[in-house]
Enzyme design. Structure first.
Site, PDB file in Angstrom:
ATOM      1  N   ILE A  30       0.835  -1.211   0.000  1.00 35.67           N
ATOM      2  CA  ILE A  30       0.000   0.000   0.000  1.00 35.67           C
ATOM      3  C   ILE A  30       0.868   1.259   0.000  1.00 35.67           C
ATOM      4  O   ILE A  30       0.560   2.246  -0.677  1.00 35.67           O
ATOM      5  CB  ILE A  30      -0.944  -0.025   1.228  1.00 35.67           C
ATOM      6  CG1 ILE A  30      -1.929  -1.198   1.106  1.00 35.67           C
ATOM      7  CG2 ILE A  30      -1.697   1.292   1.368  1.00 35.67           C
ATOM      8  CD1 ILE A  30      -2.723  -1.482   2.378  1.00 35.67           C
ATOM      9  N   SER A 160      -5.191   2.687   8.940  1.00 35.89           N
ATOM     10  CA  SER A 160      -5.777   1.803   9.943  1.00 35.89           C
ATOM     11  C   SER A 160      -6.231   0.515   9.261  1.00 35.89           C
ATOM     12  O   SER A 160      -5.581   0.038   8.322  1.00 35.89           O
ATOM     13  CB  SER A 160      -6.933   2.531  10.638  1.00 35.89           C
ATOM     14  OG  SER A 160      -7.497   1.700  11.624  1.00 35.89           O
ATOM     15  N   SER A 161      -7.349  -0.031   9.684  1.00 40.58           N
ATOM     16  CA  SER A 161      -7.858  -1.291   9.118  1.00 40.58           C
ATOM     17  C   SER A 161      -9.278  -1.501   9.619  1.00 40.58           C
ATOM     18  O   SER A 161      -9.613  -1.050  10.726  1.00 40.58           O
ATOM     19  CB  SER A 161      -6.981  -2.459   9.591  1.00 40.58           C
ATOM     20  OG  SER A 161      -7.622  -3.686   9.336  1.00 40.58           O
ATOM     21  N   TYR A 174      -3.567  -7.062  16.902  1.00 40.58           N
ATOM     22  CA  TYR A 174      -3.535  -6.217  15.699  1.00 40.58           C
ATOM     23  C   TYR A 174      -4.750  -5.284  15.671  1.00 40.58           C
ATOM     24  O   TYR A 174      -4.616  -4.079  15.406  1.00 40.58           O
ATOM     25  CB  TYR A 174      -3.504  -7.097  14.446  1.00 40.58           C
ATOM     26  CG  TYR A 174      -3.515  -6.316  13.149  1.00 40.58           C
ATOM     27  CD1 TYR A 174      -2.391  -5.620  12.720  1.00 40.58           C
ATOM     28  CD2 TYR A 174      -4.662  -6.268  12.346  1.00 40.58           C
ATOM     29  CE1 TYR A 174      -2.401  -4.900  11.525  1.00 40.58           C
ATOM     30  CE2 TYR A 174      -4.672  -5.556  11.151  1.00 40.58           C
ATOM     31  CZ  TYR A 174      -3.546  -4.875  10.739  1.00 40.58           C
ATOM     32  OH  TYR A 174      -3.548  -4.164   9.569  1.00 40.58           O
ATOM     33  N   LYS A 178      -4.843  -0.949  15.692  1.00 39.28           N
ATOM     34  CA  LYS A 178      -5.511  -0.072  14.714  1.00 39.28           C
ATOM     35  C   LYS A 178      -6.587   0.788  15.389  1.00 39.28           C
ATOM     36  O   LYS A 178      -6.812   1.942  15.002  1.00 39.28           O
ATOM     37  CB  LYS A 178      -6.090  -0.906  13.565  1.00 39.28           C
ATOM     38  CG  LYS A 178      -5.014  -1.587  12.716  1.00 39.28           C
ATOM     39  CD  LYS A 178      -4.000  -0.583  12.153  1.00 39.28           C
ATOM     40  CE  LYS A 178      -3.008  -1.210  11.208  1.00 39.28           C
ATOM     41  NZ  LYS A 178      -2.031  -0.249  10.680  1.00 39.28           N
TER      42      LYS A 178
HETATM   43  P1  NAP Z   1       3.210  -5.045   3.539  1.00 36.39           P
HETATM   44  O1  NAP Z   1       2.963  -5.391   2.129  1.00 36.39           O
HETATM   45  O2  NAP Z   1       3.561  -6.112   4.523  1.00 36.39           O
HETATM   46  O3  NAP Z   1       4.303  -3.868   3.598  1.00 36.39           O
HETATM   47  C1  NAP Z   1       4.639  -3.354   4.859  1.00 36.39           C
HETATM   48  C2  NAP Z   1       5.403  -2.071   4.687  1.00 36.39           C
HETATM   49  O4  NAP Z   1       5.658  -1.555   6.000  1.00 36.39           O
HETATM   50  C3  NAP Z   1       6.739  -2.298   4.028  1.00 36.39           C
HETATM   51  O5  NAP Z   1       7.072  -1.153   3.277  1.00 36.39           O
HETATM   52  C4  NAP Z   1       7.676  -2.443   5.220  1.00 36.39           C
HETATM   53  O6  NAP Z   1       9.022  -2.067   4.945  1.00 36.39           O
HETATM   54  C5  NAP Z   1       7.065  -1.453   6.181  1.00 36.39           C
HETATM   55  N1  NAP Z   1       7.446  -1.745   7.562  1.00 36.39           N
HETATM   56  C6  NAP Z   1       7.153  -2.833   8.305  1.00 36.39           C
HETATM   57  N2  NAP Z   1       7.730  -2.731   9.516  1.00 36.39           N
HETATM   58  C7  NAP Z   1       8.405  -1.556   9.512  1.00 36.39           C
HETATM   59  C8  NAP Z   1       9.219  -0.902  10.461  1.00 36.39           C
HETATM   60  N3  NAP Z   1       9.469  -1.448  11.652  1.00 36.39           N
HETATM   61  N4  NAP Z   1       9.752   0.296  10.128  1.00 36.39           N
HETATM   62  C9  NAP Z   1       9.523   0.860   8.919  1.00 36.39           C
HETATM   63  N5  NAP Z   1       8.775   0.264   7.969  1.00 36.39           N
HETATM   64  C10 NAP Z   1       8.222  -0.925   8.267  1.00 36.39           C
HETATM   65  O7  NAP Z   1       1.936  -4.331   4.170  1.00 36.39           O
HETATM   66  P2  NAP Z   1       0.696  -3.611   3.467  1.00 36.39           P
HETATM   67  O8  NAP Z   1      -0.354  -4.635   3.259  1.00 36.39           O
HETATM   68  O9  NAP Z   1       1.130  -2.754   2.360  1.00 36.39           O
HETATM   69  O10 NAP Z   1       0.208  -2.727   4.731  1.00 36.39           O
HETATM   70  C11 NAP Z   1       0.439  -1.345   4.828  1.00 36.39           C
HETATM   71  C12 NAP Z   1      -0.455  -0.792   5.937  1.00 36.39           C
HETATM   72  O11 NAP Z   1      -1.812  -1.101   5.636  1.00 36.39           O
HETATM   73  C13 NAP Z   1      -0.176  -1.414   7.321  1.00 36.39           C
HETATM   74  O12 NAP Z   1      -0.304  -0.423   8.301  1.00 36.39           O
HETATM   75  C14 NAP Z   1      -1.294  -2.428   7.471  1.00 36.39           C
HETATM   76  O13 NAP Z   1      -1.580  -2.695   8.816  1.00 36.39           O
HETATM   77  C15 NAP Z   1      -2.426  -1.752   6.739  1.00 36.39           C
HETATM   78  N6  NAP Z   1      -3.469  -2.663   6.250  1.00 36.39           N
HETATM   79  C16 NAP Z   1      -3.174  -3.676   5.382  1.00 36.39           C
HETATM   80  C17 NAP Z   1      -4.194  -4.532   4.962  1.00 36.39           C
HETATM   81  C18 NAP Z   1      -3.942  -5.677   4.011  1.00 36.39           C
HETATM   82  O14 NAP Z   1      -4.834  -6.539   3.859  1.00 36.39           O
HETATM   83  N7  NAP Z   1      -2.821  -5.764   3.347  1.00 36.39           N
HETATM   84  C19 NAP Z   1      -5.494  -4.322   5.411  1.00 36.39           C
HETATM   85  C20 NAP Z   1      -5.750  -3.276   6.290  1.00 36.39           C
HETATM   86  C21 NAP Z   1      -4.735  -2.442   6.694  1.00 36.39           C
HETATM   87  P3  NAP Z   1      10.114  -3.130   4.421  1.00 36.39           P
HETATM   88  O15 NAP Z   1       9.773  -3.423   2.987  1.00 36.39           O
HETATM   89  O16 NAP Z   1      11.391  -2.402   4.579  1.00 36.39           O
HETATM   90  O17 NAP Z   1       9.993  -4.348   5.281  1.00 36.39           O
END
Ligand code: NAP
Length: 290
Positions: A30, A160-161, A174, A178
């Site tokens: 995202i 958030s989520s 988790y 959020k």
């Molecule tokens: P993702 O594909 O797992 O990517 C996570 C991102 O966060 C990566 O850029 C990662 O960096 C970074 N990150 C993780 N830990 C970190 C840390 N300690 N310091 C700095 N950066 C960190 O996740 P995503 O699905 O894109 O999720 C992004 C946001 O959307 C999150 O807040 C998640 O909770 C929220 N969200 C996701 C979903 C879903 O279904 N995917 C649904 C609702 C909400 P690196 O690449 O360097 O590891």
């Protein structure tokens, strides 16, 4: 960057031309899509990531955004889950931009999730998720304070989520992180009322590494929620083949990253000035507030 020209010499300025935006977790998923969206609107970007394995990916993203949109990108590696990480982002940005440093847009996107039953939750895991998802954004917000605008033109969006409010099984921790982020969103909207709007968006499942890494058990719990989500109905001629093929098992499709980024981008424009302190739907209607 020169504004695009349209028609007979009419200048069309992009909505975020010349603004500076910081996106945490910009390397993939995202966060990368939000970076793409904000760059397309003319914003210069600070791209944060943490894992060594994401270094090249972030460099490639930066290069492609600079080439495609004529914006400038600064990459800063920092761990949002450490006490020093969030502050170090701002210290390094200040070194780069000098006294002129001003931050217009902050996207608290970096996040982690681990789905565990009540019996399996541990203190170590609780601390890991809360440090990255809640304490990190708070420390970063603190560090940003001196550099936000003073004319309400700032924009802060917390990712958030729907997990904050749907009570999904296995998400004691988790879901709580959020909900805490949404609570901070409302407080920040009041404390920063003269500086910036502050909103959260609440995706449901999104096609990223995070969703891909969840268990069959967890995805089974979410199936009925996905089935009732208006936007998740599969369109056989439009949707990605892997999602079409998975329809029966999954109950529908997750969001594409661009569908979340589009809502975030909208909240960052001047048009969104009158929206603050909100949790804005970015979930295809999985959650309908009443
Ligand atoms: P993702 O594909 O797992 O990517 C996570 C991102 O966060 C990566 O850029 C990662 O960096 C970074 N990150 C993780 N830990 C970190 C840390 N300690 N310091 C700095 N950066 C960190 O996740 P995503 O699905 O894109 O999720 C992004 C946001 O959307 C999150 O807040 C998640 O909770 C929220 N969200 C996701 C979903 C879903 O279904 N995917 C649904 C609702 C909400 P690196 O690449 O360097 O590891």
């Amino acid at each position: 960057m020169v504004s695009a020209q349209e028609g007979e010499g009419r200048k069309v300025s992009r909505a975020l031309e010349g603004k500076l935006a910081l996106i945490t977790g910009a390397s993939r998923g995202i966060g990368a899509a939000i970076s793409q969206n904000l760059a397309s609107k003319g914003a210069n970007l600070i791209l944060n990531y943490t894992s060594e394995s994401s270094a090249q990916k972030t460099k490639d993203l930066s290069k492609s955004l600079e080439g495609e949109h004529g914006v400038q990108c600064l990459i800063i590696q920092a761990d949002m889950g450490s006490p020093e990480g969030p502050v170090s982002i701002i210290t390094k940005a200040k070194e780069q931009y000098g006294d002129a440093f001003k931050l217009d847009i902050l996207i608290n996107n970096a996040g982690v999730s681990r789905n565990l039953s009540i019996a399996n939750c541990t203190i170590e895991d609780f601390n890991w998720q809360y440090q990255i998802n809640v304490l990190g954004p708070l420390l970063l917000m603190q560090a940003c304070l001196p550099y936000l605008p003073h004319d309400r033109s700032g924009r802060i969006v917390n990712i958030s989520s729907v997990s904050s409010s749907e009570g999904f099984p296995l998400q004691s921790v988790y879901g709580g992180t959020k909900a805490a982020l949404e609570a901070m969103t409302r407080t920040w909207a009041r404390e920063l009322s003269e500086r910036a709007t502050v909103n959260a968006v609440n995706p449901g499942p999104v096609k990223t590494d995070m969703w891909g890494g969840t268990s069959e058990e967890f995805q089974g719990y979410l199936r009925p929620f996905i089935q009732k989500t208006p936007g998740s109905k599969i369109r056989k001629d439009i949707d990605d083949k892997d999602l079409v093929d998975d329809e029966e098992r999954a109950g529908g499709r997750p969001a594409y990253v661009g569908e979340i980024a589009g809502v975030v981008g909208m909240l960052c424009t001047p048009d969104a000035l009158w929206t603050t302190g909100q949790v804005v739907c970015a979930n295809g209607g999985m959650r309908m507030a009443i």
